[in-house]
Design a protein around this motif. Sequence first.
Motif, PDB file in Angstrom:
ATOM      1  N   ILE A   1      -1.605   0.992 -18.371  1.00  0.00           N
ATOM      2  CA  ILE A   1      -2.470   1.471 -17.261  1.00  0.00           C
ATOM      3  C   ILE A   1      -3.786   2.163 -17.565  1.00  0.00           C
ATOM      4  CG2 ILE A   1      -0.459   1.657 -15.403  1.00  0.00           C
ATOM      5  CD1 ILE A   1      -0.553   4.464 -15.847  1.00  0.00           C
ATOM      6  N   ALA A   2      -3.752   2.430 -18.808  1.00  0.00           N
ATOM      7  CA  ALA A   2      -4.951   3.054 -19.593  1.00  0.00           C
ATOM      8  C   ALA A   2      -5.690   2.233 -20.343  1.00  0.00           C
ATOM      9  CB  ALA A   2      -4.505   4.398 -20.320  1.00  0.00           C
ATOM     10  N   ASN A   3      -5.248   0.904 -20.230  1.00  0.00           N
ATOM     11  CA  ASN A   3      -5.998  -0.139 -21.102  1.00  0.00           C
ATOM     12  C   ASN A   3      -6.351   0.250 -22.543  1.00  0.00           C
ATOM     13  OD1 ASN A   3      -5.925  -2.180 -18.973  1.00  0.00           O
ATOM     14  ND2 ASN A   3      -7.770  -1.022 -17.915  1.00  0.00           N
ATOM     15  N   MET A   4      -5.370   0.228 -23.429  1.00  0.00           N
ATOM     16  CA  MET A   4      -5.605   0.863 -24.625  1.00  0.00           C
ATOM     17  C   MET A   4      -5.208  -0.174 -25.545  1.00  0.00           C
ATOM     18  SD  MET A   4      -4.088   4.358 -26.644  1.00  0.00           S
ATOM     19  CE  MET A   4      -5.220   5.334 -25.698  1.00  0.00           C
ATOM     20  N   HIS A   5      -6.325  -0.549 -26.751  1.00  0.00           N
ATOM     21  CA  HIS A   5      -6.057  -1.411 -27.678  1.00  0.00           C
ATOM     22  C   HIS A   5      -5.367  -0.862 -28.665  1.00  0.00           C
ATOM     23  CE1 HIS A   5      -9.050  -4.434 -26.181  1.00  0.00           C
ATOM     24  NE2 HIS A   5      -9.566  -3.515 -25.882  1.00  0.00           N
ATOM     25  N   ARG A   6      -4.555  -1.820 -29.367  1.00  0.00           N
ATOM     26  CA  ARG A   6      -3.779  -1.557 -30.623  1.00  0.00           C
ATOM     27  C   ARG A   6      -4.161  -0.509 -31.416  1.00  0.00           C
ATOM     28  NH1 ARG A   6       0.759  -4.294 -32.470  1.00  0.00           N
ATOM     29  NH2 ARG A   6       0.275  -6.246 -31.384  1.00  0.00           N
ATOM     30  N   ALA A   7      -5.289  -0.836 -32.260  1.00  0.00           N
ATOM     31  CA  ALA A   7      -6.019   0.008 -33.155  1.00  0.00           C
ATOM     32  C   ALA A   7      -6.091   1.539 -32.542  1.00  0.00           C
ATOM     33  CB  ALA A   7      -7.041  -0.513 -33.738  1.00  0.00           C
ATOM     34  N   ALA A   8      -6.640   1.825 -31.258  1.00  0.00           N
ATOM     35  CA  ALA A   8      -6.823   2.946 -30.673  1.00  0.00           C
ATOM     36  C   ALA A   8      -5.617   3.548 -30.514  1.00  0.00           C
ATOM     37  CB  ALA A   8      -7.504   2.752 -29.420  1.00  0.00           C
TER      38      ALA A   8
ATOM     39  N   ASP B   1      -2.661   3.021 -32.161  1.00  0.00           N
ATOM     40  CA  ASP B   1      -2.146   3.680 -33.478  1.00  0.00           C
ATOM     41  C   ASP B   1      -2.603   4.737 -34.003  1.00  0.00           C
ATOM     42  OD1 ASP B   1      -0.388   1.552 -33.303  1.00  0.00           O
ATOM     43  OD2 ASP B   1      -1.329   0.031 -34.494  1.00  0.00           O
ATOM     44  N   GLN B   2      -4.155   4.850 -33.986  1.00  0.00           N
ATOM     45  CA  GLN B   2      -4.981   6.046 -34.463  1.00  0.00           C
ATOM     46  C   GLN B   2      -4.529   7.147 -33.670  1.00  0.00           C
ATOM     47  OE1 GLN B   2      -9.143   5.398 -34.920  1.00  0.00           O
ATOM     48  NE2 GLN B   2      -9.361   7.439 -35.207  1.00  0.00           N
ATOM     49  N   THR B   3      -4.527   7.065 -32.398  1.00  0.00           N
ATOM     50  CA  THR B   3      -4.320   8.106 -31.601  1.00  0.00           C
ATOM     51  C   THR B   3      -3.123   8.845 -31.868  1.00  0.00           C
ATOM     52  OG1 THR B   3      -5.702   7.345 -29.769  1.00  0.00           O
ATOM     53  CG2 THR B   3      -4.411   9.244 -29.342  1.00  0.00           C
ATOM     54  N   LYS B   4      -1.916   7.995 -31.980  1.00  0.00           N
ATOM     55  CA  LYS B   4      -0.442   8.765 -32.072  1.00  0.00           C
ATOM     56  C   LYS B   4      -0.083   9.327 -33.401  1.00  0.00           C
ATOM     57  CE  LYS B   4       2.114   4.634 -34.138  1.00  0.00           C
ATOM     58  NZ  LYS B   4       3.041   3.756 -33.697  1.00  0.00           N
ATOM     59  N   ARG B   5      -1.016   9.095 -34.197  1.00  0.00           N
ATOM     60  CA  ARG B   5      -0.905  10.081 -35.587  1.00  0.00           C
ATOM     61  C   ARG B   5      -0.536  11.522 -35.317  1.00  0.00           C
ATOM     62  NH1 ARG B   5      -5.416   6.772 -38.928  1.00  0.00           N
ATOM     63  NH2 ARG B   5      -4.488   4.763 -38.923  1.00  0.00           N
ATOM     64  N   GLY B   6       0.483  11.998 -35.855  1.00  0.00           N
ATOM     65  CA  GLY B   6       0.812  13.506 -35.730  1.00  0.00           C
ATOM     66  C   GLY B   6       1.089  14.022 -34.372  1.00  0.00           C
ATOM     67  N   ARG B   7       1.274  12.964 -33.501  1.00  0.00           N
ATOM     68  CA  ARG B   7       1.244  13.525 -31.931  1.00  0.00           C
ATOM     69  C   ARG B   7       2.816  13.182 -31.664  1.00  0.00           C
ATOM     70  NH1 ARG B   7      -4.461  12.560 -30.791  1.00  0.00           N
ATOM     71  NH2 ARG B   7      -5.260  14.347 -31.822  1.00  0.00           N
ATOM     72  N   PRO B   8       3.258  13.743 -30.617  1.00  0.00           N
ATOM     73  CA  PRO B   8       4.875  13.755 -29.897  1.00  0.00           C
ATOM     74  C   PRO B   8       5.088  12.382 -29.972  1.00  0.00           C
ATOM     75  CG  PRO B   8       3.471  15.568 -28.912  1.00  0.00           C
ATOM     76  CD  PRO B   8       2.564  14.856 -29.523  1.00  0.00           C
TER      77      PRO B   8
ATOM     78  N   ALA C   1      -4.534  10.620 -22.792  1.00  0.00           N
ATOM     79  CA  ALA C   1      -5.137  12.154 -22.774  1.00  0.00           C
ATOM     80  C   ALA C   1      -5.234  12.500 -24.040  1.00  0.00           C
ATOM     81  CB  ALA C   1      -3.748  13.276 -22.323  1.00  0.00           C
ATOM     82  N   TRP C   2      -4.568  12.169 -25.102  1.00  0.00           N
ATOM     83  CA  TRP C   2      -4.974  12.627 -26.480  1.00  0.00           C
ATOM     84  C   TRP C   2      -6.006  11.896 -26.966  1.00  0.00           C
ATOM     85  CZ3 TRP C   2      -3.465  16.858 -28.453  1.00  0.00           C
ATOM     86  CH2 TRP C   2      -2.375  17.395 -28.197  1.00  0.00           C
ATOM     87  N   TYR C   3      -6.483  10.631 -26.603  1.00  0.00           N
ATOM     88  CA  TYR C   3      -7.406  10.009 -26.990  1.00  0.00           C
ATOM     89  C   TYR C   3      -8.539  10.611 -26.417  1.00  0.00           C
ATOM     90  CZ  TYR C   3     -10.591   5.843 -28.115  1.00  0.00           C
ATOM     91  OH  TYR C   3     -11.786   5.060 -28.632  1.00  0.00           O
ATOM     92  N   LEU C   4      -8.676  11.045 -25.172  1.00  0.00           N
ATOM     93  CA  LEU C   4      -9.913  11.815 -24.708  1.00  0.00           C
ATOM     94  C   LEU C   4      -9.732  13.076 -25.237  1.00  0.00           C
ATOM     95  CD1 LEU C   4      -9.157  11.055 -20.953  1.00  0.00           C
ATOM     96  CD2 LEU C   4     -11.310  10.434 -22.315  1.00  0.00           C
ATOM     97  N   HIS C   5      -8.748  13.478 -25.785  1.00  0.00           N
ATOM     98  CA  HIS C   5      -9.114  14.951 -26.696  1.00  0.00           C
ATOM     99  C   HIS C   5      -9.740  14.570 -28.072  1.00  0.00           C
ATOM    100  CE1 HIS C   5      -7.361  17.377 -30.074  1.00  0.00           C
ATOM    101  NE2 HIS C   5      -7.556  18.321 -29.407  1.00  0.00           N
ATOM    102  N   ASP C   6      -9.451  13.467 -28.670  1.00  0.00           N
ATOM    103  CA  ASP C   6     -10.101  13.284 -29.754  1.00  0.00           C
ATOM    104  C   ASP C   6     -11.576  12.736 -29.465  1.00  0.00           C
ATOM    105  OD1 ASP C   6      -7.546  13.544 -31.006  1.00  0.00           O
ATOM    106  OD2 ASP C   6      -7.199  11.170 -31.242  1.00  0.00           O
ATOM    107  N   MET C   7     -11.797  12.255 -28.506  1.00  0.00           N
ATOM    108  CA  MET C   7     -13.216  12.078 -28.126  1.00  0.00           C
ATOM    109  C   MET C   7     -14.242  13.609 -27.975  1.00  0.00           C
ATOM    110  SD  MET C   7     -14.114   9.234 -28.087  1.00  0.00           S
ATOM    111  CE  MET C   7     -12.923   8.751 -29.660  1.00  0.00           C
ATOM    112  N   SER C   8     -13.339  14.310 -27.541  1.00  0.00           N
ATOM    113  CA  SER C   8     -13.752  16.024 -27.061  1.00  0.00           C
ATOM    114  C   SER C   8     -14.164  16.513 -28.402  1.00  0.00           C
ATOM    115  CB  SER C   8     -12.995  16.571 -26.549  1.00  0.00           C
ATOM    116  OG  SER C   8     -13.471  17.933 -26.217  1.00  0.00           O
ATOM    117  N   ALA C   9     -13.270  16.211 -29.402  1.00  0.00           N
ATOM    118  CA  ALA C   9     -13.348  16.821 -30.752  1.00  0.00           C
ATOM    119  C   ALA C   9     -14.565  16.239 -31.505  1.00  0.00           C
ATOM    120  CB  ALA C   9     -12.279  16.707 -31.839  1.00  0.00           C
ATOM    121  N   GLN C  10     -15.295  15.077 -31.195  1.00  0.00           N
ATOM    122  CA  GLN C  10     -16.149  14.272 -32.020  1.00  0.00           C
ATOM    123  C   GLN C  10     -17.523  14.757 -31.237  1.00  0.00           C
ATOM    124  OE1 GLN C  10     -15.475  10.020 -32.432  1.00  0.00           O
ATOM    125  NE2 GLN C  10     -13.280  10.568 -32.438  1.00  0.00           N
TER     126      GLN C  10
END
Length: 224
Positions: free
Chosen positions: A119-126, A128-135, A156-165
Amino acid sequence: MAGQGGRGVRDGWGWWLVVPVAAVMVSGCTGGSGAAPGSAAGKPSASASAGGSPSPSASASSGAYDPAAYAPQVRTYAKKAGISPQLLMAVLYNEDYKPHDPAFERSWQKYKPDAAFGIANMHRAAFDQTKRGRPFASRTWEELPDDRALAVEAAAWYLHDMSAQLPAHWAGGYSRDELMALGYNAGGGNMAAFARGAKPGSQASDYLTRLRDNWKKAGAAVAG
């Protein structure tokens, strides 16, 4: 759509009107329910990791979908990721432009291999990158169509990573949340360019317009 990079806002909005019959035909040719190997069929919903029992609304038993129904998951995962729940909900509204039926999504992916899932329309690479070190590091991208809570958590965590950048200061008159949403749509590199003053293209501009249109509705959805 998370993981698009510079390719624009969606998987081609008009294609959902032009090619649905072809996708359904592909589904019919695959046989069974359309669940791919490694899917979440029979697995607990990711909402269990939010500290409660799996909720029926967290699974994708059909294509029927209202982002507001996932307000509890949005509030939970936005808090864990340190982002605005209103932003996360607005992104879900922005991404609610195509059928979110698991079988349809997998059939479409056979037709268009680089399609996004969930439902958040996430691509595979995104993902796989976002889940690293996450719950949800042990989860797979293939589970996203079946587990909507997982899709919310990953977004949620992808947006967190955008914020950090984001840089400390930026041009263009955008709010922090608007830039993060543009990053969700177009990728971190483009988000940084917009922050430096680059003008978004028509697709990114459309995404931002829809975000602003959905902002009040998203706020009401997560206020309860």
